[in-house]
Design an enzyme around this catalytic site. Sequence first.
Site, PDB file in Angstrom:
ATOM      1  N   TYR A 124       0.785  -1.157   0.014  1.00 34.57           N
ATOM      2  CA  TYR A 124       0.085   0.132  -0.079  1.00 34.57           C
ATOM      3  C   TYR A 124       0.746   1.265   0.254  1.00 34.57           C
ATOM      4  CZ  TYR A 124      -4.850   1.151   0.289  1.00 34.57           C
ATOM      5  OH  TYR A 124      -6.178   1.519   0.544  1.00 34.57           O
ATOM      6  N   LYS A 191       0.085 -14.028   5.251  1.00 36.19           N
ATOM      7  CA  LYS A 191       0.047 -15.418   4.222  1.00 36.19           C
ATOM      8  C   LYS A 191       1.690 -15.817   4.029  1.00 36.19           C
ATOM      9  CE  LYS A 191      -1.701 -17.569   0.556  1.00 36.19           C
ATOM     10  NZ  LYS A 191      -3.075 -18.125   0.530  1.00 36.19           N
ATOM     11  N   ASP A 224      -6.442 -16.046   3.563  1.00 34.39           N
ATOM     12  CA  ASP A 224      -7.750 -16.408   2.944  1.00 34.39           C
ATOM     13  C   ASP A 224      -8.673 -17.511   3.552  1.00 34.39           C
ATOM     14  OD1 ASP A 224      -5.257 -18.054   2.928  1.00 34.39           O
ATOM     15  OD2 ASP A 224      -5.745 -19.234   1.008  1.00 34.39           O
ATOM     16  N   ASP A 248      -6.777  -3.563   4.615  1.00 32.14           N
ATOM     17  CA  ASP A 248      -7.988  -2.561   3.855  1.00 32.14           C
ATOM     18  C   ASP A 248      -8.850  -3.566   3.337  1.00 32.14           C
ATOM     19  OD1 ASP A 248      -8.377  -0.330   2.011  1.00 32.14           O
ATOM     20  OD2 ASP A 248      -7.663  -1.345   0.569  1.00 32.14           O
TER      21      ASP A 248
END
Length: 358
Positions: A124, A191, A224, A248
């Site tokens: 970001y 992740k 996920d 976000d």
Amino acid sequence: MAYKITLIPGDGIGPEVSEATRRVLEATGIDFEWDVQIAGLTALEEKGDVLPDEVLESIRANKTAIKGPLTTPIGSGFRSINVALRQALELYANLRPSRTFEGVRSVFDHVDLVVVRENLEDLYAGVEFDTGTDEAHDVIAKINEYADRPVSETAAVSIKAITPENSERIVRFAFEYAKQNDRKLVTAVHKANIMKFSDGLFLHVAQEVAKDYPEIEFNDRIIDNMCMQLMQRPEDYDVLVMPNLYGDVVSDLTSGMIGGLGVAPGANIGVEAAVFEPIHGSAPSHAGKNEANPTAMILTGVMMLRHLGEQAAAKKVEDAVAAVIAEGTAITYDLRQDRDPSKAAGTSGMADAIIARL
Ligand code: NAD
């Protein structure tokens, strides 16, 4: 003594929801001295600059600001004024609580989650190289000297940089928040199974910081799987801490779980200053019609009251908002089953009903 607060009404629906919020906050009986500043499209039109220096100076001096959404005009030189503001003031923690209010249409009930999003780094941060540029060619050539698998010369490249310092600071913030707000569990979201170095670092730091807070439970989830579990068992989770981009996305997901952007508040906290802002944008199609939902901005004001140590007033406003929504008459169109603005209360009418309940 009055609290001196920087107030940035914002663009689009910003001035209307900000005015509603100012009236509600003043109706608590607490004294505020508002230092009104303009930014975004409004400032571009009036001062020729989307982020005038006096805005940052005012926030640095007052240390607390509340702002409506800002529109970032194309060609203004900024990817996002909001991101620029967060970076200039080093507002490293983005706090986004999501709780269900009875009476708001939502697939879920009894949701009470807090997303703590790292606000300054990760994908970001905007370190990017466009496809076909000399810079991209140079960066790709350098990467290909080291990478096992070559990056295509035609690629656009965005850099994901995660530091131990910022990871530690945000995870510590999440635990401190949990401690102060009687929360029981902190979950680190990542992740790390794929991004072994960047997200792996974040996870490792989170595990280390967790050792300093034995009274608070800690676990971690892969992003996920986290999304799936939030849909299945949101009650199993409490405070979720994660790098910028995941934050976000997940905070919009949790906002959706409680009925949408119209009811989702937020805060950006730094060492020197704090800027309170709802998650939603300037919703230009609703601007100037007195129909936008002021709830997200008013609940943002509740977060600001808590930050100022005004716990009783914060609870009073939150309870009044909950009562008005539960009653279901003085609510804006987006909270109605039929979403019919002609039958709904306006922005100012909903604020009046909340003030009447204080
Ligand atoms: P948006 O949040 O403005 O609108 C998304 C949807 O939600 C629209 O359908 C809108 O009508 C609805 N909505 C949002 N807030 C609402 C409210 N209070 N009451 C009723 N309905 C509401 O997002 P967008 O359309 O992607 O962005 C519009 C502009 O806002 C863009 O210029 C964007 O850059 C800016 N933006 C600013 C911020 C910020 O200042 N923090 C955040 C997001 C977007």
